[in-house]
Design an enzyme around this catalytic site. Structure first.
Site, short mmCIF file in Angstrom:
data_model
loop_
_atom_site.label_atom_id
_atom_site.label_comp_id
_atom_site.label_asym_id
_atom_site.label_seq_id
_atom_site.Cartn_x
_atom_site.Cartn_y
_atom_site.Cartn_z
N SER A 216 2.64 8.77 1.20
CA SER A 216 1.89 8.02 0.25
C SER A 216 0.49 8.46 -0.04
CB SER A 216 2.12 6.40 0.75
OG SER A 216 1.13 6.16 1.80
N GLY A 218 -2.18 6.98 -1.80
CA GLY A 218 -3.12 6.12 -2.26
C GLY A 218 -2.78 5.78 -3.73
N GLY A 221 -0.17 8.03 -5.90
CA GLY A 221 1.44 7.64 -5.78
C GLY A 221 2.04 8.17 -4.61
N GLY A 247 1.30 0.19 1.47
CA GLY A 247 2.07 0.87 2.27
C GLY A 247 3.57 0.24 2.90
N ASP A 248 3.39 -0.83 3.21
CA ASP A 248 4.35 -1.65 3.78
C ASP A 248 5.29 -2.05 2.58
OD1 ASP A 248 2.80 -1.57 6.31
OD2 ASP A 248 1.96 -3.57 5.63
N1 LIG Z 1 -4.83 1.29 -6.74
C1 LIG Z 1 -3.46 1.60 -6.69
N2 LIG Z 1 -2.82 1.30 -7.71
C2 LIG Z 1 -1.51 1.57 -7.76
N3 LIG Z 1 -0.71 1.98 -6.84
C3 LIG Z 1 -1.52 2.13 -5.57
C4 LIG Z 1 -2.85 1.97 -5.44
N4 LIG Z 1 -3.22 2.10 -4.09
C5 LIG Z 1 -1.94 2.24 -3.55
N5 LIG Z 1 -0.93 2.35 -4.46
C6 LIG Z 1 0.52 2.49 -4.47
O1 LIG Z 1 0.91 2.34 -2.70
C7 LIG Z 1 1.44 3.40 -2.07
C8 LIG Z 1 0.81 3.01 -0.63
O2 LIG Z 1 -0.41 3.07 -0.59
P1 LIG Z 1 -1.18 3.86 0.60
O3 LIG Z 1 -0.97 5.36 0.36
O4 LIG Z 1 -2.44 3.36 0.50
O5 LIG Z 1 -0.50 3.48 1.99
P2 LIG Z 1 -1.12 2.91 3.43
O6 LIG Z 1 -2.28 3.79 3.54
O7 LIG Z 1 0.01 3.41 4.34
O8 LIG Z 1 -1.21 1.41 3.07
P3 LIG Z 1 -0.97 0.49 4.52
O9 LIG Z 1 -0.85 1.30 5.87
O10 LIG Z 1 -2.34 -0.38 4.19
O11 LIG Z 1 -0.07 -0.60 3.98
C9 LIG Z 1 1.00 4.50 -2.77
O12 LIG Z 1 1.67 5.75 -2.62
C10 LIG Z 1 0.86 3.96 -4.15
O13 LIG Z 1 2.23 4.30 -4.79
MG LIG Z 2 0.26 2.68 6.17
#
Ligand SMILES: Nc1ncnc2c1ncn2[C@@H]1O[C@H](COP(=O)(O)OP(=O)(O)OP(=O)(O)O)[C@@H](O)[C@H]1O
Ligand SMILES: [Mg+2]
Length: 305
Positions: A216, A218, A221, A247-248
């Site tokens: 993931s 952020g 995508g 991410g969850d």
């Molecule tokens: N600002 C945003 N707008 C649209 N989609 C987003 C945004 N931020 C995150 N996403 C979506 O959420 C997914 C997961 O986000 P991220 O990569 O931040 O996960 P993470 O760091 O594991 O989060 P967490 O561990 O806090 O649940 C991304 O792959 C993306 O598809």
């Molecule tokens: Mg995470």
């Protein structure tokens, strides 16, 4: 059924304030308290989707009882293992002026060898009826560093795939057991491989550990390196909101895709739409279902065979 395991379960407190000022007295506008930890968030999202999810993990003390009560009120099925220590609290301060979140996470209570073994027995017993076992978050103090190796192997011994979403040593160690799927974010992926290009890093992890890698990135995508090809999907738009727990939601979409035997391409499209729907909600574990339904069939997925 999707079994989610949260070894370091928590009571998540969210404070909403106008502006968080360090070194000053801050007045809170609104307080929300709910059971949390990544696996609980995954189950909460799955429940919103109408999927069959079961939460397990370790809970203790008054905070543990509060977490169990909240799970009951929310209608989230659980079979938790008791510990002598006190369940931790996490505090998220949401500052309205800039939308920033400041997070304070307690490490969690120390668990004994016996308590850890009890959790392993619980997971072994519950995994029999599961389509997939989701292993999420940090390991509590006292848990063995190879805790996730043990849990992945317990699931694998029964022919059940495991999805691992953790960080640091728990993630690096857990991969040795070759879970079916791993969901690192970009920071976790770079820390694992020393490689900053996500496509190269994801391929490295898949080749080294034989698992499907859902990286993931952020707001950029998702990149998934799987045995059906490499997929890249972007969110419908960059959503302004709360990315904690996105991410969850992504993990929830992938796990339900596994339970439904859908193709990776569709899992990834749904995961991108569902995690954007999570960013729209102020609390981790919530998703904007209307937004998800409006966008999930319209996500463009780039495919590299
Ligand atoms: N600002 C945003 N707008 C649209 N989609 C987003 C945004 N931020 C995150 N996403 C979506 O959420 C997914 C997961 O986000 P991220 O990569 O931040 O996960 P993470 O760091 O594991 O989060 P967490 O561990 O806090 O649940 C991304 O792959 C993306 O598809
Ligand atoms: Mg995470």
């Amino acid at each position: 059924m999707i079994l989610t395991v949260t070894p370091n379960l928590a009571m998540d407190i969210t404070y909403r304030l106008d502006e968080l000022k360090v070194g000053a007295t801050n007045r809170v506008r609104r307080v929300d308290a709910r059971a949390g930890g990544k696996g609980v968030n995954v189950a909460r999202v799955l429940r919103s989707l109408g999927a069959d999810a079961l939460v397990t993990g370790l809970v203790g003390g008054a905070t543990g009882r509060a977490a169990v009560d909240e799970l009951d009120r929310a209608g989230i099925a659980h079979q938790l293992t008791p510990i002598a220590g006190e369940t931790r609290k996490t505090v998220t301060c949401m500052s309205e002026v800039d939308g920033d979140a400041t997070i304070i996470n307690e490490p969690g209570p120390a668990v004994t060898e016996r308590e850890w073994d009890d959790l392993c027995t619980r997971v072994r017993d519950l995994a029999v009826a599961a389509d997939i076992v989701v292993l999420s978050g940090s390991l509590p103090p006292g848990a063995p560093v190879d805790g996730y190796v043990q849990l992945v192997e317990l699931a694998a011994a029964q022919g059940i795939p495991a999805l691992l979403d953790s960080s640091g040593g728990a993630l690096a160690e857990g991969l040795a057991a070759r879970p079916a799927i791993v969901k690192p974010n970009l920071t976790e992926l770079t820390a694992l491989t020393g490689e900053s290009d996500p496509a190269v890093a994801a391929r490295t992890v898949r080749q080294r550990f034989g698992c499907a890698v859902v990286a993931s990135l952020g707001s950029a995508g998702l990149l998934a390196d799987t045995d059906e090809g490499v997929f890249l999907a972007r969110p419908p738009e960059v959503v302004r909101g709360n990315p904690i727990g996105a991410g969850d939601a992504c993990v929830a979409a992938v796990a339900s895709g596994i339970a439904e035997h859908s193709l990776w391409r569709q899992r990834i499209a749904h995961a991108v739409a569902l995690s954007a729907a999570a960013v729209r909600c102020p609390l981790a574990g919530d998703v904007d279902l209307d937004y998800y339904r409006a966008h999930r069939e319209h996500i463009t997925v780039e495919v590299t065979p």
